[in-house]
Design an enzyme around this catalytic site. Structure first.
Site, PDB file in Angstrom:
ATOM      1  N   CYS A   2       3.191   2.062  -3.118  1.00  0.00           N
ATOM      2  CA  CYS A   2       3.045   3.402  -3.640  1.00  0.00           C
ATOM      3  C   CYS A   2       3.571   4.409  -2.622  1.00  0.00           C
ATOM      4  O   CYS A   2       3.319   4.299  -1.431  1.00  0.00           O
ATOM      5  CB  CYS A   2       1.605   3.779  -3.998  1.00  0.00           C
ATOM      6  N   ARG A  27       8.959   2.026  -2.215  1.00  0.00           N
ATOM      7  CA  ARG A  27       7.558   1.668  -1.975  1.00  0.00           C
ATOM      8  C   ARG A  27       6.851   1.189  -3.247  1.00  0.00           C
ATOM      9  O   ARG A  27       5.720   0.707  -3.189  1.00  0.00           O
ATOM     10  CB  ARG A  27       6.802   2.878  -1.408  1.00  0.00           C
ATOM     11  N   TRP A  75       3.127   1.216  -7.258  1.00  0.00           N
ATOM     12  CA  TRP A  75       3.151  -0.241  -7.301  1.00  0.00           C
ATOM     13  C   TRP A  75       1.779  -0.630  -7.845  1.00  0.00           C
ATOM     14  O   TRP A  75       0.770  -0.442  -7.182  1.00  0.00           O
ATOM     15  CB  TRP A  75       3.378  -0.834  -5.909  1.00  0.00           C
ATOM     16  N   ASN A 101      -2.642   5.966  -2.754  1.00  0.00           N
ATOM     17  CA  ASN A 101      -1.994   4.723  -2.326  1.00  0.00           C
ATOM     18  C   ASN A 101      -3.084   3.855  -1.719  1.00  0.00           C
ATOM     19  O   ASN A 101      -3.799   4.298  -0.826  1.00  0.00           O
ATOM     20  CB  ASN A 101      -0.915   5.045  -1.275  1.00  0.00           C
ATOM     21  N   GLY A 102      -3.231   2.620  -2.205  1.00  0.00           N
ATOM     22  CA  GLY A 102      -4.247   1.716  -1.646  1.00  0.00           C
ATOM     23  C   GLY A 102      -5.073   1.104  -2.761  1.00  0.00           C
ATOM     24  O   GLY A 102      -4.679   1.109  -3.931  1.00  0.00           O
ATOM     25  N   GLU A 484      14.167 -17.916   6.223  1.00  0.00           N
ATOM     26  CA  GLU A 484      14.571 -16.544   5.900  1.00  0.00           C
ATOM     27  C   GLU A 484      15.667 -16.539   4.833  1.00  0.00           C
ATOM     28  O   GLU A 484      15.648 -15.707   3.915  1.00  0.00           O
ATOM     29  CB  GLU A 484      15.016 -15.834   7.189  1.00  0.00           C
ATOM     30  N   LYS A 488      15.209 -14.678   1.161  1.00  0.00           N
ATOM     31  CA  LYS A 488      16.122 -13.659   0.638  1.00  0.00           C
ATOM     32  C   LYS A 488      16.552 -14.009  -0.786  1.00  0.00           C
ATOM     33  O   LYS A 488      16.605 -13.156  -1.659  1.00  0.00           O
ATOM     34  CB  LYS A 488      17.372 -13.518   1.524  1.00  0.00           C
ATOM     35  N   GLU A 491      13.593 -13.461  -3.222  1.00  0.00           N
ATOM     36  CA  GLU A 491      13.224 -12.050  -3.419  1.00  0.00           C
ATOM     37  C   GLU A 491      14.170 -11.295  -4.316  1.00  0.00           C
ATOM     38  O   GLU A 491      13.744 -10.528  -5.166  1.00  0.00           O
ATOM     39  CB  GLU A 491      13.273 -11.273  -2.093  1.00  0.00           C
ATOM     40  N   HIS A 507      10.582 -36.923   4.864  1.00  0.00           N
ATOM     41  CA  HIS A 507       9.142 -37.115   4.628  1.00  0.00           C
ATOM     42  C   HIS A 507       8.730 -36.582   3.259  1.00  0.00           C
ATOM     43  O   HIS A 507       7.550 -36.348   3.028  1.00  0.00           O
ATOM     44  CB  HIS A 507       8.347 -36.449   5.756  1.00  0.00           C
ATOM     45  N   LYS A 609       8.160  -2.294  -0.687  1.00  0.00           N
ATOM     46  CA  LYS A 609       8.644  -2.415   0.683  1.00  0.00           C
ATOM     47  C   LYS A 609       7.519  -2.666   1.669  1.00  0.00           C
ATOM     48  O   LYS A 609       7.601  -3.541   2.511  1.00  0.00           O
ATOM     49  CB  LYS A 609       9.409  -1.147   1.053  1.00  0.00           C
TER      50      LYS A 609
END
Ligand code: M6R
Length: 614
Positions: A2, A27, A75, A101-102, A484, A488, A491, A507, A609
């Site tokens: 947010c 955000r 968000w 926000n939260g 990583e 990517k 995402e 394994h 983000k």
């Protein structure tokens, strides 16, 4: 998660708020909304979906020109991404518009209490209870800031709140606990926002609010108190970058721009750390050297990409300092009752400086009397403030949700920290440290060399449009690079991808390999140890089972060539530093593939983000 903004001053508030929301859309982009005050009444426009929907709504039903306004980009946590759940929320008596926000953890009990008192709630959000409680308080005659403090004392969880009162068109009041809030101080105008990018166009003078503070803002300034009303201290700072850094500069995506900014970002992070007399200086680390000498364990704590930077750091730090180094996912850290003593050094890594899990890990570590060093990119954020010391990366603002330059600069900063600890603890000679610093300082042109040669990766992406799954392999520091690379792809290209240590393949995961399975492999430089040869053997093993191998290997590596369907040459660097060059083709590959698939690279679905809720 947010983005919130509030403005009071002579400009058209609606326009300032919308431009701030555009810049903070990374955000959260489930909905967006704006509220202004006109003729003693609130006017609100809000729409589910990206900010474009709100702008279309504003075109259809314009808001008047006013000198005060608040806005929010969401968000979703509590309640789906609908118009009704979009912020701002308005109290039943029409006095208060509020953004948040939260997560308000005790919202269910508060909601029940309000309903019992006959207050009708119009949304499913946790936020609305704060708006309604505030409405009740001001409706009973309380001053807006007093009402905010009263309400905040009742709330549990994480929140930044910004509220305006229809009867006071020259004032906004904000509060924060566990979520970010900065004040922007202009000439005859003031801003509050989740981050400085929202108002960087208008002022670089910012003030960071502390935990559990309320700020009462007018166009002429602001006053800060704690939740009990006592005066409180806030921290002014100057933003060191400008508006152009927060814009795309001709690139199609922020992510692509940020990939190409990496030579400079790494150079800036290394800049000024090594003196002409051959000593590594980390001036911002205000931890006495004696304390750093007494450390017997290092724990690196982070999330996502920053966690992978931590995994790279472990190899370097243990090698250089001979101190045991563990790496922990922040959301797991405090719940497993980790062994922390006064001699433990906790290093947190966070681009945003606001990641809730990492913040909670810091608090837990400090309660156990550990020293905490934060590696962070965002001045004025919470994590550095709550740590004992901070080592800033100098990546500039990272806006693409998928972290790129954030990762490379975190890795660079971890190398600096490792070498510094080795210097302080005497585990390396000065000339050895100097050699490593020399090699590090030489990496920005090598990173540029990788960027200049990405065309084959572009062509490769075109062949992956219909792939359903991709594996990534690496050993040693190549393993976090593999993780990583997989993250990517997940995402932004929404493609199933897994990273494995190459040796672990036999394994279990090798059972996934069938004809045509694409496997990216990070090959260590040819060297004295057997790492390189082992990875070459692992490539042969998957190739024998029909895999399509995409190999990232040092230029001139003739041994691996026969086993690669596609090979991408990396500049020569030491094994430990290889992530600085090997990660880039993987970032670029994901960006290309997502673009070809027509996805929104900068705003991938379901993500935000900075993850400011646990
Ligand atoms: O701001 P932080 O570095 O603390 O963020 C940590 C993760 O949320 C972040 O790296 C996330 O995994 C990114 N979306 C990765 O691209």
């Amino acid at each position: 998660m947010c983005g919130i903004i509030g403005y009071v001053g002579p400009r058209v508030a609606r326009d300032v708020v919308v431009s701030g929301l555009r810049r903070m859309e990374y955000r959260g982009y489930d909905s967006a909304g704006v509220a202004v005050i006109t003729d003693g009444a609130l006017e609100v426009r809000k729409k589910a979906g990206k900010i474009g929907n709100l702008i279309a709504e504003l075109d259809e039903a314009p808001l008047p020109d006013t000198e005060i306004g608040i806005g929010h980009t969401r968000w979703a946590t509590h309640g789906g991404p609908t118009d009704a759940n979009a912020h701002p929320h308005v109290s039943g008596n029409g006095r208060i518009a509020l953004i948040h926000n939260g997560i308000i953890e005790n919202f269910a009990a508060l909601r029940l209490e309000l309903e019992t008192r006959g207050v009708a709630l119009a949304s499913q959000t946790d936020t609305e209870v704060a708006a309604q409680l505030l409405g009740v308080e001001v409706g009973a005659g309380a001053d807006l800031a007093d009402a905010m403090r009263t309400v905040c004392r009742r709330l549990e969880g994480a929140f930044t709140l910004v509220a305006i009162d229809a009867t006071q068109p020259d004032r906004l009041v904000a509060a924060r606990r566990n979520s970010p809030l900065v004040v922007g101080v202009g000439e005859g105008e003031s801003f509050v926002a989740s981050d400085v990018s929202a108002f960087i166009e208008f002022t670089r003078n910012a003030v960071e609010l502390g935990q559990d503070q309320v700020v009462d803002v007018s166009r002429d300034g602001f006053t800060v108190t704690d939740f009990d009303g006592s005066p409180a201290v806030s921290h002014p700072f100057e933003v060191t970058w400008d508006l152009s850094a927060a814009e795309k500069a001709g690139y199609d995506w922020f992510m692509r721009k940020e990939i190409f900014e990496q030579p400079k970002a790494v150079a800036d992070t290394l800049l000024g750390r090594y003196t002409t007399d051959g000593a590594l200086k980390l001036d911002e680390l205000h931890i006495p050297e004696a304390e750093l000498r007494s450390i017997d364990k290092i724990i690196i704590v982070a999330c996502g990409t920053a966690y992978y930077a931590g995994l790279v750091a472990k190899y370097a730090i243990e090698h250089w300092t001979r101190v045991a180094c563990e790496v922990e996912i922040a959301s797991e850290f405090r719940y497993r009752d980790p062994i922390i003593t006064r001699s433990t050094l906790v290093v947190t890594i966070s681009q945003s400086g606001e990641t809730a899990d990492t913040l909670m890990a810091i608090r837990h570590a400090r309660e156990q009397h550990a020293k905490v060093i934060a590696i962070c990119n965002t001045n004025g954020s919470t994590i550095p403030r709550e740590s004992d010391a901070v080592l800033y990366t100098h990546a500039g603002p990272e806006i693409g949700v998928a972290s790129t330059k954030g990762f490379l600069t975190q890795v660079a900063a971890c190398y600096l920290l490792g070498l510094y600890l080795a210097q302080v603890r005497g585990t390396m000679f000065g000339d050895e440290i100097g050699r490593w610093m020399g090699e590090l300082a030489a990496t920005p042109p090598l990173i540029q060399q990788v960027l200049d040669g990405l065309d084959p990766i572009k062509q490769l992406a075109a062949q992956f449009i219909d792939k359903k799954s991709v594996l990534f392999l690496g050993r040693h520091v190549g393993y976090p690079v593999a993780l990583e690379g997989a993250l990517k792809l997940k995402e932004i290209a929404y493609l199933h991808a897994e990273g494995f240590p190459a040796g672990e393949l036999k394994h279990g995961p090798i059972a996934l390999v069938e004809h045509g399975t694409p496997i990216f492999v990070v090959v260590p430089p040819q060297g004295r140890d057997q790492l390189h040869d082992k990875v070459v053997s692992n490539i042969q093993e998957v190739r024998a089972r029909g895999a399509l191998t995409v190999v990232l290997a040092e230029e001139g590596d003739a041994e691996v060539e026969p086993y690669a369907d596609v090979i991408f040459a990396l500049p020569r660097v030491s094994t430990l530093l290889q992530p600085l060059v090997a990660t880039i083709p993987l970032q670029f590959f994901a960006c290309e593939l997502a673009t070809l698939k027509g996805y929104d690279v900068d705003q991938p679905r379901n993500l935000a983000k900075s993850v400011t809720v646990e």
